[in-house]
Write a protein that holds these residues in place. Structure first.
Motif, PDB file in Angstrom:
ATOM      1  N   GLU A 161      25.677  15.527 130.757  1.00  0.00           N
ATOM      2  CA  GLU A 161      24.685  16.288 131.312  1.00  0.00           C
ATOM      3  C   GLU A 161      25.704  17.377 131.010  1.00  0.00           C
ATOM      4  N   VAL A 162      25.100  19.301 130.058  1.00  0.00           N
ATOM      5  CA  VAL A 162      26.460  19.883 129.906  1.00  0.00           C
ATOM      6  C   VAL A 162      25.410  21.405 131.113  1.00  0.00           C
ATOM      7  N   LEU A 163      26.480  22.163 131.042  1.00  0.00           N
ATOM      8  CA  LEU A 163      25.943  23.121 132.247  1.00  0.00           C
ATOM      9  C   LEU A 163      26.019  24.768 131.697  1.00  0.00           C
ATOM     10  N   THR A 164      25.666  25.657 131.426  1.00  0.00           N
ATOM     11  CA  THR A 164      25.406  26.600 131.007  1.00  0.00           C
ATOM     12  C   THR A 164      25.675  27.998 131.631  1.00  0.00           C
ATOM     13  N   ASN A 165      25.844  28.811 130.848  1.00  0.00           N
ATOM     14  CA  ASN A 165      25.440  30.291 132.191  1.00  0.00           C
ATOM     15  C   ASN A 165      25.545  31.165 130.926  1.00  0.00           C
ATOM     16  N   PRO A 166      24.360  31.997 130.427  1.00  0.00           N
ATOM     17  CA  PRO A 166      23.731  32.753 129.930  1.00  0.00           C
ATOM     18  C   PRO A 166      25.452  33.741 129.562  1.00  0.00           C
ATOM     19  N   GLN A 167      26.050  34.198 130.350  1.00  0.00           N
ATOM     20  CA  GLN A 167      27.459  35.102 130.433  1.00  0.00           C
ATOM     21  C   GLN A 167      28.281  34.505 129.635  1.00  0.00           C
ATOM     22  N   ALA A 168      28.030  33.075 130.447  1.00  0.00           N
ATOM     23  CA  ALA A 168      29.179  32.710 129.311  1.00  0.00           C
ATOM     24  C   ALA A 168      30.233  32.974 127.933  1.00  0.00           C
ATOM     25  N   HIS A 169      31.025  32.446 127.086  1.00  0.00           N
ATOM     26  CA  HIS A 169      31.488  32.531 125.391  1.00  0.00           C
ATOM     27  C   HIS A 169      32.812  31.656 125.361  1.00  0.00           C
ATOM     28  N   PRO A 170      33.533  31.497 124.450  1.00  0.00           N
ATOM     29  CA  PRO A 170      33.795  30.796 123.649  1.00  0.00           C
ATOM     30  C   PRO A 170      35.517  31.147 124.507  1.00  0.00           C
ATOM     31  N   THR A 171      36.666  30.395 124.737  1.00  0.00           N
ATOM     32  CA  THR A 171      37.730  31.029 125.211  1.00  0.00           C
ATOM     33  C   THR A 171      39.010  29.980 124.081  1.00  0.00           C
ATOM     34  N   GLN A 172      39.971  30.920 124.316  1.00  0.00           N
ATOM     35  CA  GLN A 172      40.976  30.345 123.257  1.00  0.00           C
ATOM     36  C   GLN A 172      41.718  28.827 123.288  1.00  0.00           C
ATOM     37  N   ASN A 173      41.470  28.402 124.812  1.00  0.00           N
ATOM     38  CA  ASN A 173      41.605  27.189 125.640  1.00  0.00           C
ATOM     39  C   ASN A 173      40.415  26.168 125.083  1.00  0.00           C
ATOM     40  N   GLN A 174      39.899  26.292 124.854  1.00  0.00           N
ATOM     41  CA  GLN A 174      38.879  25.781 123.989  1.00  0.00           C
ATOM     42  C   GLN A 174      38.878  25.622 122.935  1.00  0.00           C
ATOM     43  N   LEU A 175      39.824  26.248 121.832  1.00  0.00           N
ATOM     44  CA  LEU A 175      39.441  25.846 120.600  1.00  0.00           C
ATOM     45  C   LEU A 175      40.493  24.972 120.464  1.00  0.00           C
ATOM     46  N   LYS A 176      41.689  24.763 121.897  1.00  0.00           N
ATOM     47  CA  LYS A 176      42.943  23.858 121.490  1.00  0.00           C
ATOM     48  C   LYS A 176      42.245  23.024 122.099  1.00  0.00           C
ATOM     49  N   ALA A 177      40.886  22.420 122.663  1.00  0.00           N
ATOM     50  CA  ALA A 177      40.593  21.442 122.996  1.00  0.00           C
ATOM     51  C   ALA A 177      40.204  20.650 122.836  1.00  0.00           C
ATOM     52  N   VAL A 178      39.498  21.105 121.526  1.00  0.00           N
ATOM     53  CA  VAL A 178      37.988  20.405 120.667  1.00  0.00           C
ATOM     54  C   VAL A 178      38.711  19.093 119.957  1.00  0.00           C
ATOM     55  N   LYS A 179      37.671  18.793 118.883  1.00  0.00           N
ATOM     56  CA  LYS A 179      38.205  17.437 118.377  1.00  0.00           C
ATOM     57  C   LYS A 179      37.720  17.247 117.510  1.00  0.00           C
ATOM     58  N   THR A 180      36.182  17.913 117.259  1.00  0.00           N
ATOM     59  CA  THR A 180      35.304  18.039 116.452  1.00  0.00           C
ATOM     60  C   THR A 180      35.660  19.412 115.499  1.00  0.00           C
ATOM     61  N   GLY A 181      34.934  19.103 113.807  1.00  0.00           N
ATOM     62  CA  GLY A 181      35.101  20.395 113.407  1.00  0.00           C
ATOM     63  C   GLY A 181      34.404  21.166 113.537  1.00  0.00           C
ATOM     64  N   LYS A 182      33.063  20.811 113.768  1.00  0.00           N
ATOM     65  CA  LYS A 182      32.048  22.104 113.848  1.00  0.00           C
ATOM     66  C   LYS A 182      32.169  22.985 115.210  1.00  0.00           C
ATOM     67  N   ALA A 183      32.945  22.243 116.183  1.00  0.00           N
ATOM     68  CA  ALA A 183      33.300  22.637 117.673  1.00  0.00           C
ATOM     69  C   ALA A 183      34.663  23.818 116.984  1.00  0.00           C
ATOM     70  N   HIS A 184      35.299  23.282 116.363  1.00  0.00           N
ATOM     71  CA  HIS A 184      36.562  23.695 116.335  1.00  0.00           C
ATOM     72  C   HIS A 184      36.202  25.346 115.256  1.00  0.00           C
ATOM     73  N   GLN A 185      34.864  25.091 114.640  1.00  0.00           N
ATOM     74  CA  GLN A 185      34.652  26.459 113.275  1.00  0.00           C
ATOM     75  C   GLN A 185      33.898  26.986 114.526  1.00  0.00           C
ATOM     76  N   LYS A 186      32.569  26.611 114.937  1.00  0.00           N
ATOM     77  CA  LYS A 186      32.516  27.998 115.187  1.00  0.00           C
ATOM     78  C   LYS A 186      32.897  28.811 116.849  1.00  0.00           C
TER      79      LYS A 186
END
Length: 636
Positions: free
Chosen positions: A457-482
């Motif tokens: 289950e994913v928890l979201t917040n309208p004020q949230a945005h991507p971070t550089q730490n997230q970029l380092k953690a993801v494995k899929t090409g779609k997530a990395h590119q976005k």
């Protein structure tokens, strides 16, 4: 698994009678010690559920007994029979697992736990791709393939006894079986289970078509039997002359297969003729090929309908020779295989538990097993269960994991993917706003690797945005590119190390290219000087010899006429012209593919050109004199 049902007397549901009937039918497959374990498991089941009835009013324990009988018909081991008894006991007795483990071991308890986990899942198979992901996920979530076999037996028995539920529930279960469980049985090589599941699914999902096909098949039963009997006698007669002993069985194709042909060919069932089939069982592979010669000698084979699955087995290990011949003016499908091939074709992966004939009850050899998606023999002569299951799972899954949304949708992700990858797999907008995640109801770190079959289950917040730490953690090409695109556009502190490394590589390549061109320009300048040309320039730049081109002189190096120059196609300012030695020019991305030939325009030509011009002028004056003579001829 054979398709015969284990019929229980609806008037006599005495547990003692049921277990005695079980051993009357299947007792020869189990040693006295195994029979004692099975009786002990049955006694525990009755103790835990003997007082429970289902909604239809029948005792709760009848379904587990029927499941155990379906498993026993495949000659499967005693532990699997016990698992059949207990496969859904955790629904009504959640505390029973510890007692089961204490009395029957960890393996049985693990199968019961995994089966309960599958039962608790909500399947949502709206597309074929989704259904395939669910089937792969089922393999991912179990360590013992017997979990799948038990669940297939459970679904088959449910399909056989669907009359007691509502029409809506019948259609829902039939849809689940046709999309998930029947193809899963096919993937495991269990053709008989697959066929029966498909027929029963058709019966409840499209009863009109089922009844139509059933009536047509029944109406021509006598005619079909006579036709097949004549064909069988000819094969027996011809094979006996060559000394080949065979067993022949005849059958009409199952209803779902006929239904699929009707849809594919857009015909009524009565218009289809290739609905009959013979199966010939012999002893050796050589006899298989002898028999195909006999059959083709008796009747003319139809073009393109011969298949050699012995030389080239199917991915699930299936082996047989298939041909369709024209017998008495009607197509007749014939399958030829050995008894060992038939065991694999009937039982598929369950043939792992089949015993050789004889008294020593040795397990079948590894090379006789149906290894899924694998066309090679395993190295060991005998195969331990653990290695068999591990290899089977690896062949089916590879390096993928399968996780659920709370709605029951399955998402396929690379091994090591985290909740952020999962969020982007659902939708980019969800991925951008993710702030937390739950797996199976428990909060997990966003960057923690997900496990197979977790409900995320994913928890979201309208004020949230991507971070550089997230970029380092993801494995899929779609997530990395976005994430990368968002950071590049919105985060002024973002340093794109990958882009910098790529840019440095481009600069290095461009520098080498520019230096080579600059050297060439310098040599050309020296060459012009050796001719002692008297040259001056207009200040204009020619592009590939043309002057009518929009050109801009770069302000970084401010090239002067006569200096070696280079040009490239810009996006907004036409052709940009730099000095050949300009460092800025050397750093332009992809410059080798954007360069154009540029040169300074001369105001005076060199000596050679002036001589040419002088000769041209003399020719022009001569032409003028000739014209004058024509206009004013001399007087005589």
């Amino acid at each position: 698994m054979k398709t015969e049902t284990f019929e229980t007397n609806t008037k006599e549901h005495n547990p003692e009678v049921l277990i005695n009937t079980f051993f009357k039918n299947f007792g020869d497959d189990f040693s006295p010690e195994e029979q004692e374990r099975i009786r002990e498991a049955w006694a525990l089941l009755i103790q835990k559920t003997g007082f429970l009835n289902r909604k239809c009013g029948l005792p709760y324990y009848l379904h587990p007994m029927r499941v155990a009988c379906i498993l026993a018909s495949s000659h499967i081991d005693a532990d699997a029979i016990i698992c059949g008894f207990f496969h859904n006991i955790l629904e009504v007795q959640p505390d029973a697992l510890e007692e089961i483990q204490a009395k029957f071991g960890k393996a049985v308890a693990a199968v019961c736990a995994d089966t309960a986990k599958i039962t608790a899942l909500k399947f949502n198979s709206n597309t074929l791709q989704q259904s395939d992901a669910i089937r792969k996920m089922l393999f991912a979530m179990v360590d013992d393939i017997r979990v799948i076999l038990v669940k297939l037996a459970d679904r088959l028995d449910r399909m056989r006894n669907l009359k007691a539920v509502s029409t809506e529930a019948q259609r829902a279960i039939a849809h689940e079986v046709i999309e998930i469980w029947a193809p899963l049985a096919g993937r495991l090589g269990m053709k008989d289970v697959k066929n029966e599941m498909e027929d029963l699914s058709l019966k409840y999902s499209n009863p009109e078509a089922f009844q139509q096909i059933k009536s047509i098949v029944a109406s021509k039963k006598d005619e079909r039997e006579e036709y097949l009997d004549r064909a069988v006698k000819k094969i027996y007669s011809s094979s006996e002359k060559l000394g080949v002993s065979v067993t022949i069985s005849s059958r009409a194709k199952h209803f779902y297969s006929i239904y699929q042909k009707m849809r594919k060919r857009n015909k009524e069932a009565g218009e289809l003729y290739d609905l009959l089939a013979l199966r010939i069982i012999c002893s050796t592979v050589n006899e298989c090929y002898t028999l195909i010669g006999i059959v083709h000698g008796l009747w003319k084979p139809l073009d393109g309908r011969f298949k050699d699955y012995i030389a080239m087995p199917k991915a699930n290990g299936y082996q047989s020779l298939h041909t369709t011949v024209l017998c008495e003016g009607r197509p007749l499908e014939i399958q030829i295989r050995t008894q060992e091939m038939h065991n694999v074709a009937e039982h598929g992966v369950a043939s792992h538990w089949l015993y050789k004939k004889g008294t020593n009850r040795d397990m079948v050899k590894a090379e006789d097993l149906s290894i899924i998606n694998q066309l090679r023999s395993l190295r060991d002569e005998h195969l331990e269960d653990d290695s068999f299951f591990a290899e089977l799972k690896n062949e089916l899954l590879g390096d993928r994991i399968y996780v659920f949304t709370p709605r029951g949708d399955v998402k396929e992700l690379p091994q090591g993917s985290c909740a952020i990858d999962f969020a982007y797999a659902i939708h980019s907008a969800i991925g951008e706003k993710i702030v937390g995640a739950k797996a199976d109801g428990k909060i997990i770190p966003l960057t923690a690797p997900l496990q197979n079959t977790q409900i995320v289950e994913v928890l979201t917040n309208p004020q949230a945005h991507p971070t550089q730490n997230q970029l380092k953690a993801v494995k899929t090409g779609k997530a990395h590119q976005k994430i990368h695109s968002w950071l590049a556009e919105n985060d002024p502190t973002f340093i794109d190390k990958e882009a910098l490394a790529k840019r440095e590589a481009e600069i290095q390549a461009n520098t080498l290219h520019s230096q080579a061109v600059a050297s060439q320009r310098a040599l050309e300048g020296k060459h012009r000087k050796t001719k002692k040309a008297e040259v001056s320039y207009t200040g204009k730049v020619l592009v590939e010899g043309e002057s009518n081109v929009f050109v801009t002189l770069a302000q970084c190096c401010k090239p002067v006429p006569g200096e070696p120059i280079m040009g490239y196609v810009s996006h907004k300012r036409g052709i940009m012209v730099h000095a050949a030695t300009c460092l800025t020019f050397q750093r332009i991305p992809n410059i080798e593919n954007r360069t154009v030939e540029v040169s300074w325009a001369f105001s005076k030509q060199n000596v050679f050109d002036r001589n040419v011009e002088k000769e041209q002028a003399i020719k022009e004056r001569a032409k003028e004199k000739a014209k004058e003579k024509t206009r004013f001829p001399k007087q005589r």
